[in-house]
Write an enzyme that holds these catalytic residues in place. Structure first.
Site, short mmCIF file in Angstrom:
data_model
loop_
_atom_site.label_atom_id
_atom_site.label_comp_id
_atom_site.label_asym_id
_atom_site.label_seq_id
_atom_site.Cartn_x
_atom_site.Cartn_y
_atom_site.Cartn_z
N LEU A 111 -4.75 4.58 0.58
CA LEU A 111 -5.89 3.74 0.18
C LEU A 111 -5.62 3.01 -1.13
O LEU A 111 -6.49 2.94 -2.00
CB LEU A 111 -7.18 4.57 0.09
CG LEU A 111 -7.44 5.52 1.27
CD1 LEU A 111 -8.76 6.24 1.09
CD2 LEU A 111 -7.40 4.78 2.59
N HIS A 112 -4.44 2.43 -1.25
CA HIS A 112 -4.07 1.70 -2.45
C HIS A 112 -3.60 0.27 -2.13
O HIS A 112 -2.53 -0.15 -2.59
CB HIS A 112 -2.95 2.44 -3.20
CG HIS A 112 -3.30 3.84 -3.57
ND1 HIS A 112 -2.34 4.83 -3.74
CD2 HIS A 112 -4.50 4.43 -3.80
CE1 HIS A 112 -2.93 5.96 -4.06
NE2 HIS A 112 -4.25 5.75 -4.09
N PRO A 113 -4.36 -0.52 -1.37
CA PRO A 113 -3.93 -1.90 -1.09
C PRO A 113 -3.89 -2.73 -2.37
O PRO A 113 -4.73 -2.56 -3.25
CB PRO A 113 -4.97 -2.41 -0.10
CG PRO A 113 -6.19 -1.58 -0.37
CD PRO A 113 -5.67 -0.22 -0.75
N ASP A 161 0.85 -1.18 0.00
CA ASP A 161 0.00 0.00 0.00
C ASP A 161 0.89 1.24 0.00
O ASP A 161 2.08 1.16 0.31
CB ASP A 161 -0.91 0.00 1.24
CG ASP A 161 -1.97 1.08 1.22
OD1 ASP A 161 -2.27 1.61 0.13
OD2 ASP A 161 -2.52 1.41 2.30
N HIS A 162 0.33 2.35 -0.34
CA HIS A 162 1.03 3.63 -0.24
C HIS A 162 0.63 4.32 1.06
O HIS A 162 -0.56 4.43 1.38
CB HIS A 162 0.67 4.54 -1.41
CG HIS A 162 1.16 4.05 -2.73
ND1 HIS A 162 0.42 4.15 -3.89
CD2 HIS A 162 2.32 3.44 -3.08
CE1 HIS A 162 1.11 3.63 -4.90
NE2 HIS A 162 2.26 3.20 -4.42
#
Length: 556
Positions: free
Chosen positions: A473-475, A299-300
């Site tokens: 919010l980039h899983p 994630d980021h």
């Protein structure tokens, strides 16, 4: 238990599922069932771009997941929203349209079995998906379902950020989704005529007119079913929980999981595909022993660098009830005004140090000092840059706790678990402060709000990150493509060790890309749709891309 039969069953009506529902039903001889655990997308808060904090911060339209206490983040349980609504996360996200860097896809293609995932192979599918308001070219599409517009940057703070970047020595880029990602410039958004342009709007709405597509909301899939005594195991369909009843639905051709980086590995594990020791410990029959299911979670992480603003020109003026009513009325009547934008209208990508080949830090600029999901309301005129590393080296996992599909899985990201990640985040804060110190911000820049000016040493910055950083919010990457022992899917999304089962969503990315994930997920689904339909791939692009000619010795 009643049984229905379709050619394809798609689980999850999100960024990938809506694309596949559209593309597969272009064939009138194919029947498709699209199952979505959440409700429809009729809320005004979904369709009004500036209102995205509302669905993002509640559990009506998202799974409202949280991680376990993160060991390198002061034991904080980190918020991990995932769309649970038609359109999935494309219906609750910040609508930023970023494709990632060309070198990300070159990296994918360097893995065995993924040779056809290079930038030259992926760019045609980005173009196929898109209609850009400014028109198409070798990089941008002009006839796809997904409408993309560029921020107007009317607030002077947007251009101050771009100008300050140039004063600090960074290039201006007019299109960070085109030839040159590196630099600061205006940002694109999935907004069309003042409305959020989710995949439900772009792909699903047009496909609903076709008789060979059925869509069911509030349909929770409990597990994938398999034929008894077949070798390799053959997926036959799914079981759907409907109140106190369980319905069995058969798939003649394939079951396709599009649940995303949390739900797809969860469903695989519930169905007997995963780490055999963990599955047996829960009493689940092992269908395929794939130890990589749920592993490699990436994630980021990002933090806000916030300053007070000396002029009353920020979005704080729009936060009082009367202003909100006026904004809402203009949006409903005309589709214009502050309600018609996501407010992330400028941003960019830079490299944290010399020797980094392509940008490893991303910016989203916002003319207000506020939390991304609105949980900490603005209380003064301010502005902020979201900054975070693009290629984290920390890895986490997704693991089910029980046999119940209604129980959220264990999620652990291990954010900031490596020195490399901490080093890049420190650089992000320091380089952002430098940008904000430029002449372009002199008339606007007030006192530093977060982090305060006295946060200077590595230890102080690390402590600030542990306390304040949030997920971007980039899983992704929990069912990654590949051929090694920890790969879950092959280069076509087919789950190893079984037949008739495929995963198509951000979970199959081998590594997270350098940017937001909605656009890459849509591209991935467009490309996979041709694969599933046995159509020839689009011709490879010959368009070049920018790499700083002196990246080995220069940071900017």
């Amino acid at each position: 238990m009643r049984t229905e039969i379709f050619d394809y069953i798609i689980v999850g009506a999100g960024s990938a599922g809506c694309v596949l529902a559209n593309r597969l039903t272009e064939d009138p001889d194919v029947s498709v069932l699209l199952l979505e655990a959440g409700p429809g997308d009729k809320s005004i808060f979904i369709h009004m771009p500036s209102a995205f904090a509302y669905p993002l911060a509640n559990d009506k339209y998202n799974w409202y997941y949280h991680s376990e206490p993160e060991p390198f983040m002061n034991q904080r349980a980190m918020y991990c929203p995932r769309g649970r609504v038609l359109g999935g996360s494309s219906s609750i996200n910040g609508m930023v349209y970023i494709r990632g860097h060309a070198m990300d896809y070159e990296g994918w293609a360097s893995y065995a079995g993924l040779e056809n995932w290079s930038y030259a192979d992926c760019l045609p599918y980005f173009r196929k998906a898109e209609t850009r308001a400014k028109g198409g070219d070798d990089y941008r599409g002009d006839s796809g379902p997904l409408h993309v517009s560029t921020g107007a940057c009317k607030n002077p703070l947007y251009n101050a950020f771009i100008d300050a970047g140039q004063q600090a020595g960074y290039a201006r880029t007019e299109d960070m989704n085109g030839y040159r990602q590196e630099g600061l410039g205006p940002m694109d958004m999935t907004v069309h005529k003042g409305r959020r342009w989710s995949t439900a709007m772009a792909y699903l709405r047009p496909a609903l007119k076709r008789p060979n597509l059925q869509v069911r909301t509030r349909a929770l899939v409990a597990r994938v079913t398999f034929a008894p005594d077949t070798s390799p195991p053959q997926a036959t369909g799914v079981e759907v929980v409907n109140g106190h009843r369980t319905d069995a639905i058969r798939a003649n051709r394939e079951v396709i999981l599009c649940g995303g980086a949390i739900n797809s590995p969860q469903l695989l594990q519930l169905s007997g595909i995963g780490n055999p020791d963990a599955l047996r410990g829960l009493g689940i029959r092992v269908v395929a022993p794939l130890r990589g299911v749920g592993e490699n979670l990436q994630d980021h992480l990002e933090t806000y660098v916030q300053y007070a603003c000396k002029e009353p020109i920020t979005l704080y003026s729009a936060m009082n009830p009367i202003a909100k009513v006026k904004i809402g009325l203009e949006w409903m009547l005309k589709g214009t005004g502050l309600g018609a934008t996501n407010h992330f209208e400028s941003g960019g990508f830079i490299r944290s140090e010399a020797g980094v080949q392509h940008p490893d830090l991303q910016y989203h600029f916002l003319p207000m000092a506020i939390s991304y999901d609105g949980s900490a309301p603005a209380s003064f005129h301010g502005f902020q840059a979201h900054v975070g590393p693009m290629r984290p080296t920390s890895r986490g996992f997704v693991k089910i706790k029980s046999v119940s599909p209604k129980e959220a899985p264990r999620i652990l990201f291990n954010y900031m678990g490596t020195e490399q990640d901490r080093k890049e985040m420190r650089a992000g804060i320091r380089l952002t402060r430098e940008i904000f110190s430029q002449k372009a911000f002199d008339r606007f820049r007030g006192e530093a709000v977060s982090p305060k000016d006295d946060v200077q040493t590595d230890a102080e910055i690390d402590a600030h990150i542990r306390e304040h950083a949030e997920s971007a919010l980039h899983p992704s990457c929990t069912c990654r493509m590949g051929t090694d022992d920890m790969a879950v899917t092959d280069g076509s999304g087919r789950v190893h060790g079984v037949t008739g089962l495929r995963v198509v969503d951000a979970s199959i990315m081998p590594d997270v890309v350098s940017g937001n994930l909605n656009a890459p997920t849509i591209m991935l689904a467009e490309k996979m749709a041709d694969t599933i339909r046995n159509k020839a791939a689009l011709p490879r692009s010959q368009a070049p891309f920018f790499i700083h000619p002196a990246y080995e010795t220069q940071q900017r």
